[in-house]
Scaffold this active site. Structure first.
Site, PDB file in Angstrom:
ATOM      1  N   ASN A 188      33.756  39.067  50.837  1.00  0.00           N
ATOM      2  CA  ASN A 188      34.831  38.166  50.824  1.00  0.00           C
ATOM      3  C   ASN A 188      35.871  38.848  51.816  1.00  0.00           C
ATOM      4  O   ASN A 188      36.486  39.487  51.213  1.00  0.00           O
ATOM      5  CB  ASN A 188      35.359  37.754  49.611  1.00  0.00           C
ATOM      6  CG  ASN A 188      36.552  36.897  49.648  1.00  0.00           C
ATOM      7  OD1 ASN A 188      37.003  36.486  51.089  1.00  0.00           O
ATOM      8  ND2 ASN A 188      37.149  36.615  48.423  1.00  0.00           N
TER       9      ASN A 188
ATOM     10  N   LYS B 285      38.383  37.597  53.160  1.00  0.00           N
ATOM     11  CA  LYS B 285      39.803  37.209  52.716  1.00  0.00           C
ATOM     12  C   LYS B 285      40.431  36.910  54.081  1.00  0.00           C
ATOM     13  O   LYS B 285      39.738  36.373  55.197  1.00  0.00           O
ATOM     14  CB  LYS B 285      40.510  38.091  51.917  1.00  0.00           C
ATOM     15  CG  LYS B 285      39.845  38.555  50.560  1.00  0.00           C
ATOM     16  CD  LYS B 285      40.603  39.014  49.648  1.00  0.00           C
ATOM     17  CE  LYS B 285      39.571  39.322  48.364  1.00  0.00           C
ATOM     18  NZ  LYS B 285      40.499  40.050  47.117  1.00  0.00           N
TER      19      LYS B 285
ATOM     20  N   HIS C 182      38.617  31.177  44.180  1.00  0.00           N
ATOM     21  CA  HIS C 182      39.129  32.363  43.858  1.00  0.00           C
ATOM     22  C   HIS C 182      40.435  32.517  43.099  1.00  0.00           C
ATOM     23  O   HIS C 182      41.329  31.796  43.346  1.00  0.00           O
ATOM     24  CB  HIS C 182      39.081  33.179  45.361  1.00  0.00           C
ATOM     25  CG  HIS C 182      39.202  34.386  45.311  1.00  0.00           C
ATOM     26  ND1 HIS C 182      40.193  35.128  45.407  1.00  0.00           N
ATOM     27  CD2 HIS C 182      38.461  35.572  45.338  1.00  0.00           C
ATOM     28  CE1 HIS C 182      40.245  36.436  45.102  1.00  0.00           C
ATOM     29  NE2 HIS C 182      39.007  36.591  45.070  1.00  0.00           N
TER      30      HIS C 182
ATOM     31  N   GLU D 293      42.778  34.215  44.087  1.00  0.00           N
ATOM     32  CA  GLU D 293      44.085  34.211  44.783  1.00  0.00           C
ATOM     33  C   GLU D 293      44.352  32.615  45.438  1.00  0.00           C
ATOM     34  O   GLU D 293      45.715  32.420  45.420  1.00  0.00           O
ATOM     35  CB  GLU D 293      43.636  34.946  46.200  1.00  0.00           C
ATOM     36  CG  GLU D 293      44.107  36.480  46.081  1.00  0.00           C
ATOM     37  CD  GLU D 293      42.911  37.335  46.890  1.00  0.00           C
ATOM     38  OE1 GLU D 293      42.409  36.752  47.684  1.00  0.00           O
ATOM     39  OE2 GLU D 293      42.482  38.425  46.283  1.00  0.00           O
TER      40      GLU D 293
ATOM     41  N   GLU E 192      35.467  37.733  38.170  1.00  0.00           N
ATOM     42  CA  GLU E 192      36.295  38.393  38.812  1.00  0.00           C
ATOM     43  C   GLU E 192      37.368  38.636  37.975  1.00  0.00           C
ATOM     44  O   GLU E 192      38.343  37.602  37.983  1.00  0.00           O
ATOM     45  CB  GLU E 192      36.784  38.094  40.282  1.00  0.00           C
ATOM     46  CG  GLU E 192      35.542  37.788  41.361  1.00  0.00           C
ATOM     47  CD  GLU E 192      36.039  37.911  42.716  1.00  0.00           C
ATOM     48  OE1 GLU E 192      35.327  38.599  43.395  1.00  0.00           O
ATOM     49  OE2 GLU E 192      37.073  37.425  43.064  1.00  0.00           O
TER      50      GLU E 192
ATOM     51  N   GLY F 123      41.418  44.157  44.188  1.00  0.00           N
ATOM     52  CA  GLY F 123      42.309  44.664  45.138  1.00  0.00           C
ATOM     53  C   GLY F 123      43.199  45.934  44.484  1.00  0.00           C
ATOM     54  O   GLY F 123      44.207  46.436  45.174  1.00  0.00           O
TER      55      GLY F 123
ATOM     56  N   SER G  56      37.187  45.354  43.062  1.00  0.00           N
ATOM     57  CA  SER G  56      37.177  46.847  43.370  1.00  0.00           C
ATOM     58  C   SER G  56      35.947  47.499  43.359  1.00  0.00           C
ATOM     59  O   SER G  56      35.459  48.419  43.123  1.00  0.00           O
ATOM     60  CB  SER G  56      38.170  47.527  42.699  1.00  0.00           C
ATOM     61  OG  SER G  56      39.520  46.947  42.820  1.00  0.00           O
TER      62      SER G  56
HETATM   63  P1  13P Z   1      38.365  43.832  46.090  1.00  0.00           P
HETATM   64  O1  13P Z   1      36.943  44.268  46.187  1.00  0.00           O
HETATM   65  O2  13P Z   1      39.106  44.169  47.395  1.00  0.00           O
HETATM   66  O3  13P Z   1      38.981  44.267  44.815  1.00  0.00           O
HETATM   67  O4  13P Z   1      38.448  42.288  46.100  1.00  0.00           O
HETATM   68  C1  13P Z   1      37.471  41.342  45.238  1.00  0.00           C
HETATM   69  C2  13P Z   1      37.456  40.159  45.525  1.00  0.00           C
HETATM   70  O5  13P Z   1      38.532  39.380  45.289  1.00  0.00           O
HETATM   71  C3  13P Z   1      36.384  39.365  46.270  1.00  0.00           C
HETATM   72  O6  13P Z   1      36.342  38.064  45.964  1.00  0.00           O
END
Ligand code: 13P
Length: 255
Positions: A13, A15, A98, A100, A170, A176, A216
């Site tokens: 992903n 982002k 997601h 976010e 997640e 992150g 992560s």
């Molecule tokens: P990270 O791997 O950067 O923690 O992000 C995970 C994520 O949100 C994947 O959709």
């Protein structure tokens, strides 16, 4: 992972990262690395990179996904992209719900459900994200939160369609932050998701669904997470932006 029952999938992903030249460079680096993978390989990229990604990955084992999709077919929805617009350019996957998007853009389980159904109707494979906040974990309601999301997000989705859907667990506190869920925590919730699917559908259907862990995941912790019976791959943020790191995750999921 249980590769006899279902496919392991590593999905990146990206982002809101990578301009078009940067995307092109990363994909070109990734193609020879991904070639030897014995698992599904998906890169979910910003809308502006989709055509580049589809073009560059033609004839390779890398599939392309978007990071969001609207639920209406067309109309006055400024800034949105429909499922047909994605399939028309060769996109095969789409991330939906997601954290976010839930946190910053008002996404709810109701809109996640609508987007999931529209994506499936158009022939896209949704990657539906669920997961608890830190506060919810501390209050010991992870199970209720995640089971509720699964029930609402997949409401009215047929067994046949749910088999085409990937669920990404997640935990929001692990995204992150560098704080990864322990392998036991990841397995506990991924198994809970599978048990919830078995109740909503049946065991055969639940066993066929790919359930990823995301948050992560990196070259150091992937082996232990992926060794869990119900963790069928990963949804990868930061580590998907470096071809070498993503390659290690593909290797781990290929074992
Ligand atoms: P990270 O791997 O950067 O923690 O992000 C995970 C994520 O949100 C994947 O959709």
């Amino acid at each position: 992972m249980n590769k006899e029952l279902r496919q392991a999938v590593i999905a990146g992903n990206w982002k809101m990262n990578k301009t078009r030249p940067e995307a092109k460079a990363l994909i070109e680096e990734l193609i020879p690395i991904a070639e030897k993978a014995n698992c599904g390989v998906v890169i979910c990229v910003p809308f502006t990179n989709l055509e580049t990604a589809v073009e560059l990955t033609k004839g390779t084992n890398i599939k392309v996904g978007a990071e969001n999709v609207h639920f209406e077919k067309s109309g006055a929805f400024t800034g949105e992209i429909s499922a047909d617009m994605l399939t028309e350019i060769g996109v095969e996957y789409v991330i939906i719900g997601h954290s976010e998007r839930r946190q910053y853009f008002g996404e709810t389980d109701e809109t996640v459900n609508k987007r999931t159904k529209s994506a499936l109707a158009a022939g896209l494979k949704p990657i539906v994200c669920v997961g608890e906040l830190l506060w919810e974990r501390e209050c010991n309601i992870t199970e209720e939160v995640v089971a509720r999301q699964i029930k609402l997000d997949l409401f009215d989705v047929s067994a046949e369609d749910v088999k085409k859907t990937i669920i990404a667990y997640e935990p929001v506190w692990a995204i992150g932050t560098g704080k990864v869920a322990t392998a036991e925590q990841a397995e506990e919730v991924c198994k809970l998701i599978r048990d919830t699917l078995a109740k909503l559908y049946d065991k055969e259907t639940a066993d066929a669904v790919t359930i990823q862990y995301g948050g992560s995941m990196n070259p150091k912790n992937a082996a232990e997470l992926l060794a869990q019976e119900d963790v069928d791959g990963g949804l990868i943020g930061g580590a998907s932006l470096k071809a070498a790191d993503f390659g290690v995750l593909l290797d781990e999921a290929s074992k």
